[in-house]
Design a protein around this motif. Structure first.
Motif, PDB file in Angstrom:
ATOM      1  N   PHE A   1      52.259 -55.293  52.357  1.00 42.17           N
ATOM      2  CA  PHE A   1      53.077 -55.678  51.204  1.00 42.17           C
ATOM      3  C   PHE A   1      54.402 -54.921  51.288  1.00 42.17           C
ATOM      4  CE2 PHE A   1      50.972 -51.899  49.500  1.00 42.17           C
ATOM      5  CZ  PHE A   1      52.012 -51.236  48.864  1.00 42.17           C
ATOM      6  N   GLU A   2      55.399 -55.450  50.575  1.00 45.89           N
ATOM      7  CA  GLU A   2      56.715 -54.830  50.541  1.00 45.89           C
ATOM      8  C   GLU A   2      57.210 -54.742  49.104  1.00 45.89           C
ATOM      9  OE1 GLU A   2      59.264 -57.145  52.990  1.00 45.89           O
ATOM     10  OE2 GLU A   2      58.475 -56.356  54.892  1.00 45.89           O
ATOM     11  N   LEU A   3      57.941 -53.664  48.837  1.00 48.27           N
ATOM     12  CA  LEU A   3      58.637 -53.492  47.565  1.00 48.27           C
ATOM     13  C   LEU A   3      60.095 -53.188  47.879  1.00 48.27           C
ATOM     14  CD1 LEU A   3      56.089 -51.258  45.580  1.00 48.27           C
ATOM     15  CD2 LEU A   3      56.502 -53.695  45.281  1.00 48.27           C
ATOM     16  N   TYR A   4      61.001 -53.780  47.088  1.00 46.13           N
ATOM     17  CA  TYR A   4      62.430 -53.575  47.298  1.00 46.13           C
ATOM     18  C   TYR A   4      62.967 -52.630  46.225  1.00 46.13           C
ATOM     19  CZ  TYR A   4      61.480 -57.702  50.048  1.00 46.13           C
ATOM     20  OH  TYR A   4      60.927 -58.589  50.941  1.00 46.13           O
ATOM     21  N   GLU A   5      63.782 -51.717  46.659  1.00 47.45           N
ATOM     22  CA  GLU A   5      64.287 -50.670  45.768  1.00 47.45           C
ATOM     23  C   GLU A   5      65.129 -51.250  44.643  1.00 47.45           C
ATOM     24  OE1 GLU A   5      66.702 -46.427  46.090  1.00 47.45           O
ATOM     25  OE2 GLU A   5      67.000 -47.985  47.599  1.00 47.45           O
ATOM     26  N   THR A   6      64.868 -50.768  43.454  1.00 45.13           N
ATOM     27  CA  THR A   6      65.710 -51.066  42.298  1.00 45.13           C
ATOM     28  C   THR A   6      66.226 -49.742  41.756  1.00 45.13           C
ATOM     29  OG1 THR A   6      63.862 -50.915  40.748  1.00 45.13           O
ATOM     30  CG2 THR A   6      64.327 -53.081  41.720  1.00 45.13           C
TER      31      THR A   6
ATOM     32  N   VAL B   1      69.239 -48.151  53.487  1.00 46.31           N
ATOM     33  CA  VAL B   1      70.048 -47.084  52.933  1.00 46.31           C
ATOM     34  C   VAL B   1      70.168 -47.301  51.432  1.00 46.31           C
ATOM     35  CG1 VAL B   1      72.296 -45.941  52.971  1.00 46.31           C
ATOM     36  CG2 VAL B   1      71.341 -46.879  55.090  1.00 46.31           C
ATOM     37  N   GLY B   2      69.889 -46.267  50.649  1.00 45.19           N
ATOM     38  CA  GLY B   2      69.962 -46.376  49.199  1.00 45.19           C
ATOM     39  C   GLY B   2      71.338 -46.019  48.685  1.00 45.19           C
ATOM     40  N   PRO B   3      71.556 -46.142  47.385  1.00 46.15           N
ATOM     41  CA  PRO B   3      70.566 -46.668  46.442  1.00 46.15           C
ATOM     42  C   PRO B   3      70.596 -48.189  46.364  1.00 46.15           C
ATOM     43  CG  PRO B   3      72.492 -45.900  45.254  1.00 46.15           C
ATOM     44  CD  PRO B   3      72.747 -45.585  46.704  1.00 46.15           C
ATOM     45  N   GLY B   4      69.464 -48.767  46.132  1.00 46.36           N
ATOM     46  CA  GLY B   4      69.358 -50.202  45.940  1.00 46.36           C
ATOM     47  C   GLY B   4      69.202 -51.006  47.200  1.00 46.36           C
ATOM     48  N   GLY B   5      69.256 -50.374  48.391  1.00 42.23           N
ATOM     49  CA  GLY B   5      69.191 -51.148  49.621  1.00 42.23           C
ATOM     50  C   GLY B   5      67.996 -50.818  50.487  1.00 42.23           C
ATOM     51  N   ARG B   6      67.020 -50.095  49.948  1.00 43.96           N
ATOM     52  CA  ARG B   6      65.869 -49.702  50.754  1.00 43.96           C
ATOM     53  C   ARG B   6      64.661 -50.606  50.499  1.00 43.96           C
ATOM     54  NH1 ARG B   6      65.188 -43.412  49.602  1.00 43.96           N
ATOM     55  NH2 ARG B   6      65.394 -44.212  47.476  1.00 43.96           N
ATOM     56  N   ARG B   7      63.720 -50.524  51.436  1.00 43.72           N
ATOM     57  CA  ARG B   7      62.495 -51.314  51.343  1.00 43.72           C
ATOM     58  C   ARG B   7      61.336 -50.445  51.784  1.00 43.72           C
ATOM     59  NH1 ARG B   7      61.681 -56.247  55.439  1.00 43.72           N
ATOM     60  NH2 ARG B   7      61.744 -54.480  56.865  1.00 43.72           N
ATOM     61  N   ILE B   8      60.231 -50.509  51.039  1.00 46.67           N
ATOM     62  CA  ILE B   8      58.996 -49.844  51.443  1.00 46.67           C
ATOM     63  C   ILE B   8      58.025 -50.908  51.927  1.00 46.67           C
ATOM     64  CG2 ILE B   8      58.317 -49.802  48.995  1.00 46.67           C
ATOM     65  CD1 ILE B   8      56.929 -47.469  51.711  1.00 46.67           C
ATOM     66  N   ARG B   9      57.525 -50.744  53.143  1.00 48.34           N
ATOM     67  CA  ARG B   9      56.536 -51.666  53.701  1.00 48.34           C
ATOM     68  C   ARG B   9      55.285 -50.853  54.003  1.00 48.34           C
ATOM     69  NH1 ARG B   9      56.295 -56.642  56.705  1.00 48.34           N
ATOM     70  NH2 ARG B   9      54.513 -56.673  58.122  1.00 48.34           N
TER      71      ARG B   9
ATOM     72  N   ALA C   1      71.034 -53.739  36.870  1.00 42.14           N
ATOM     73  CA  ALA C   1      71.485 -53.234  38.165  1.00 42.14           C
ATOM     74  C   ALA C   1      70.599 -53.695  39.303  1.00 42.14           C
ATOM     75  CB  ALA C   1      71.537 -51.706  38.147  1.00 42.14           C
ATOM     76  N   LEU C   2      69.598 -54.550  39.026  1.00 40.92           N
ATOM     77  CA  LEU C   2      68.711 -55.004  40.085  1.00 40.92           C
ATOM     78  C   LEU C   2      69.502 -55.816  41.106  1.00 40.92           C
ATOM     79  CD1 LEU C   2      65.600 -56.150  38.018  1.00 40.92           C
ATOM     80  CD2 LEU C   2      65.971 -53.979  39.192  1.00 40.92           C
ATOM     81  N   PRO C   3      69.240 -55.620  42.408  1.00 43.71           N
ATOM     82  CA  PRO C   3      69.980 -56.380  43.421  1.00 43.71           C
ATOM     83  C   PRO C   3      69.638 -57.853  43.358  1.00 43.71           C
ATOM     84  CG  PRO C   3      68.193 -55.143  44.413  1.00 43.71           C
ATOM     85  CD  PRO C   3      68.256 -54.700  42.990  1.00 43.71           C
ATOM     86  N   ASP C   4      70.602 -58.650  43.654  1.00 42.91           N
ATOM     87  CA  ASP C   4      70.387 -60.088  43.664  1.00 42.91           C
ATOM     88  C   ASP C   4      69.427 -60.461  44.788  1.00 42.91           C
ATOM     89  OD1 ASP C   4      71.503 -62.752  42.539  1.00 42.91           O
ATOM     90  OD2 ASP C   4      71.496 -62.983  44.734  1.00 42.91           O
TER      91      ASP C   4
END
Length: 740
Positions: A701-706, A644-652, A714-717
């Motif tokens: 591969f995976e990318l994490y939402e920023t 769930v966004g913003p900042g909590g999503r992942r694309i695989r 504002a990048l997630p820890d």
């Protein structure tokens, strides 16, 4: 003047009568006025020559525009042009009203008009007086010719009986406008009411189904074909004593009943009622008679058009199916809107076909053309498709057989001689309601679109072949798609997109916006899509909106587990936060790599970081190209957005193939054209890996939402991210094809 003395000059006579003379030649654009005409125009009383612009400045602008129409009409009919003109001063105030009479002539060589006429001041009668009613005046000073010209144009443009009656009710006749109208028709030996204006609903009841032998003016007009004019209540009461009580309650003073005659046959009667006494002079009777003739012609055209629409709509309805019984877990909605041209029949259709094993097929297609032949071919093709599907054939076999069938119908000797070789586009989808699996085959038709559970709308690229009927030996490969719970599928013909000046691209953007923002049920979504293109419509639209259709529209919607509706406001319990796209790319279809990039961008349409989107697209290209270049296998792409966004999503993103050779990292030279794939993945991906599949492998591969590249703080820890799988050590990988 004594007997025998010479007659005075014409100019002297006219001057004595305060009448001016003027001459207008549109070829030169000059208007010559004598002294009296100049005075009436508000100029010094001496002969003068004016330009058209100078003359126009002295006249009311509305009257100047009417002069042009009256002159053209009088020249065409060889009659006098008569019009009342308001003369204006420099401050725009009306100083007098003059009557202009002239006989225009038209020179076809010069393409110009020449007019010689007179001007005479008139006294405006007060509104409501007998003179005010009989004079040819009005707010727009319309003469009889101008009125009839406008009335004829308005009635000719009316497309339905209701519109004809509305136009007739709005006609303001020059000097004697009725306050009530009624149009009578004939059914058997009975008088019927086609429509009325100026009366209350229900006032027509006593006149409905009246026998033609009744002592009533309209019945007499229909029997004899002759008009009846009643100038006073006494005349009405004396001539028609039995039916006078029916008319007395309307409190009118004069009536005109005129026959509606077409091709020598009286088809009905027209009643015009007046709230004040009307003498029905020859001029007034002439106007009423002319309007009655135009009204009869307009009603005949409208009736024929409505009968044709009813016939063609019935034909189209008989050819289109119902959606059949309810399907557990699935909701369906469909619309068909015919074109507004010709016979309003065309080749667009949709169908829902029950299949064995609790499955069903959705079909949508478009036979070339908008005529009866297109509709006939559509009906035959639809039946053939149902027959082939019922035999248990797979989607590719159904379309192959249908193409051969249509080819045989359209490539006969007769069709070839007429040059009438038709084809059809078609999209056939076999649906498994239990799993949501879709097996599609496409013949030159538009790709389907899917609205994901979170509102994202994607075009699902499917493999396809030629339109049906072009090549009897065409192949139609199948594509597997999956419809997840809460997702909706849209199938349509190109009329939904290419209407209102849009092409396929701009039309798709318009439709996509509706799909993304709609809240509510599937039926409401279908209405919203159609309304965005053409205005309000029903399941099968006819009437005024149907007349404006540019192309047929067929629309079919299906939603899986959408009990709460589809859209942002839906609350179906089966909704999921996963956004998924699946695509197969065969060795013989490298061009579909571009389609994979496009689908990935659509999947990430609301991803905040454009750099991450570009990175994902680049890595997908590298991974798919590696499979096509370095293996003999097809590639299966699976892309998922979770969280769930913003900042909590992942694309695989995962690419699977049937080759057992694992990729390894290389150290290419500066001039090398490959070998940088794993280097790019390591640089751009937040996590990646290779997973053996028993038979084959997958690399992911995976990318994490920023929140975006413009806000690095504002990048997630890292501790808040989902713990990715460990990265493989390239040194431990077996030798195999390089990625890149």
């Amino acid at each position: 003047m004594r007997t025998g003395e010479p007659l005075p000059a014409v100019g002297e006579v006219l001057a004595t009568l305060a009448t001016g003379v003027w001459h207008w030649d549109t070829a030169t654009g000059l208007v010559t006025a004598d002294a009296e005409a100049a005075r009436l125009l508000g100029l010094p009383p001496e002969e003068t020559v004016l330009t058209e612009a100078q003359t126009r400045a002295r006249l009311h602008p509305v009257d100047w525009n009417e002069i042009t129409g009256i002159v053209q009409l009088a020249a065409a009919e060889g009659t006098l042009a008569e019009v009342r003109i308001r003369i204006m001063d420099e401050r725009g105030r009306i100083v007098r009203v003059v009557r202009s009479r002239s006989r225009p002539s038209f020179d076809p060589v010069k393409k110009a008009y020449e007019l010689i006429g007179t001007l005479q001041e008139v006294t405006e009668p007060r509104p409501g007086t007998p003179a005010g009613r009989t004079a040819v005046t009005g707010d727009w000073r319309r003469s009889r010719e101008a009125f009839l010209l406008d009335a004829g144009r308005a009635l000719a443009e009316a497309r339905s009986t209701e519109e004809v009656l509305r136009v007739a009710g709005g006609l303001s006749m020059p000097g004697f406008s009725p306050d009530g109208l009624a149009v009578f028709g004939v059914t058997g030996d009975r008088l019927t009411i086609i429509g009325h204006h100026g009366q209350q609903p229900g006032d027509e009841d006593p006149f409905t189904q009246m026998a033609l032998g009744t002592d009533y003016p309209a019945a007499e007009v229909v029997r004899t074909g002759r008009a009846v004019y009643l100038s006073s209540p006494d005349q009405y009461r004396t001539r028609y004593p039995l039916t006078w009580p029916l008319a007395a309650r309307f409190d009118r003073h004069s009536w005109a009943f005129l026959p509606l005659t077409v091709a020598g046959r009286t088809m009905g009667a027209w009643m015009a009622g007046f709230a004040y006494p009307v003498a029905f002079t020859p001029d007034e009777r002439s106007v009423l008679t002319t309007v009655a003739r135009m009204l009869a012609q307009a009603l005949t055209r409208a009736s024929a058009a409505e009968t044709q629409r009813e016939l063609t709509d019935g034909l189209q309805r008989s050819m289109l199916p119902t959606l059949g019984p309810e399907i557990p877990g699935m909701t369906l909605a469909a619309r068909y809107i015919p074109t507004g041209g010709g016979l309003q029949v065309g080749g667009d259709w949709y169908d829902m076909i029950p299949l064995p094993n609790q499955r069903f097929a959705l079909v949508i297609g478009d036979v070339q053309g908008h005529d009866v032949r297109a509709a006939g071919l559509m009906g035959q093709l639809r039946i053939a498709l149902r027959a082939y599907a019922a035999e248990g054939h797979r989607p590719d076999a159904v379309l192959s057989r249908a193409s051969r069938f249509l080819y045989g119908l359209t490539h006969t000797d007769d069709a070839g001689a007429d040059g009438d070789l038709r084809f059809a586009t078609c999209l056939y989808i076999e649906v498994d309601p239990a799993t949501g699996l879709l097996e599609t085959a496409r013949a030159g038709h538009l790709d389907p679109a899917i609205r994901l559970a979170d509102g994202t709308v994607l075009l699902r690229a499917t493999a396809g072949g030629l339109p049906l009927g072009i090549d009897p030996d065409s192949d139609y490969p199948t594509t597997r798609l999956a419809l997840e719970p809460g997702e909706a599928l849209m199938m349509s013909t190109d009329g939904l997109l290419e209407t209102g000046g849009h092409d396929l691209d701009s039309g798709w953007q318009r439709v996509r916006g509706i799909l993304e923002t709609h809240e509510g049920g599937l039926e409401e979504l279908a209405d919203a899509l159609v309304q965005a293109v053409h205005g309000p419509s029903s399941h099968h639209t006819t009437g005024p909106f149907a007349d404006r259709r540019e192309d047929d529209i067929a629309l079919l919607l299906v939603c899986r587990q959408c009990e709460g509706g589809v859209g942002l406001g839906a609350t179906a319990p089966a909704r999921t936060a996963v956004r998924r796209s699946v695509l197969t790319i065969a060795q013989a279809e490298p061009e579909r790599v571009a389609e994979a990039r496009r689908q990935l961008r659509e999947l990430l349409h609301d991803w905040p970081s454009a750099d991450q989107v570009d990175s994902a697209v680049l890595l997908v290209s590298e991974m798919l190209t590696n499979v096509l270049v370095h293996t003999d296998a097809d590639a299966l792409l699976l892309a998922e957005v979770t969280g769930v966004g913003p900042g909590g999503r992942r694309i695989r993103v995962e690419v699977t193939d049937t080759s057992d050779d694992l990729p390894h990292k290389r150290r290419p030279g500066e001039l090398a054209s490959s070998g940088r794939g794993l280097v790019l993945i390591e640089l751009l991906a937040d996590a990646w890996g290779v997973a053996p599949r028993g038979e084959g492998k997958s690399i992911w591969f995976e990318l994490y939402e920023t929140p975006g590249t413009d806000d690095p703080d504002a990048l997630p820890d890292a501790a808040d991210r989902t713990d990715p799988a460990p990265r493989p050590d390239p040194a431990d990988q077996a030798e195999g094809p390089d990625l890149g």
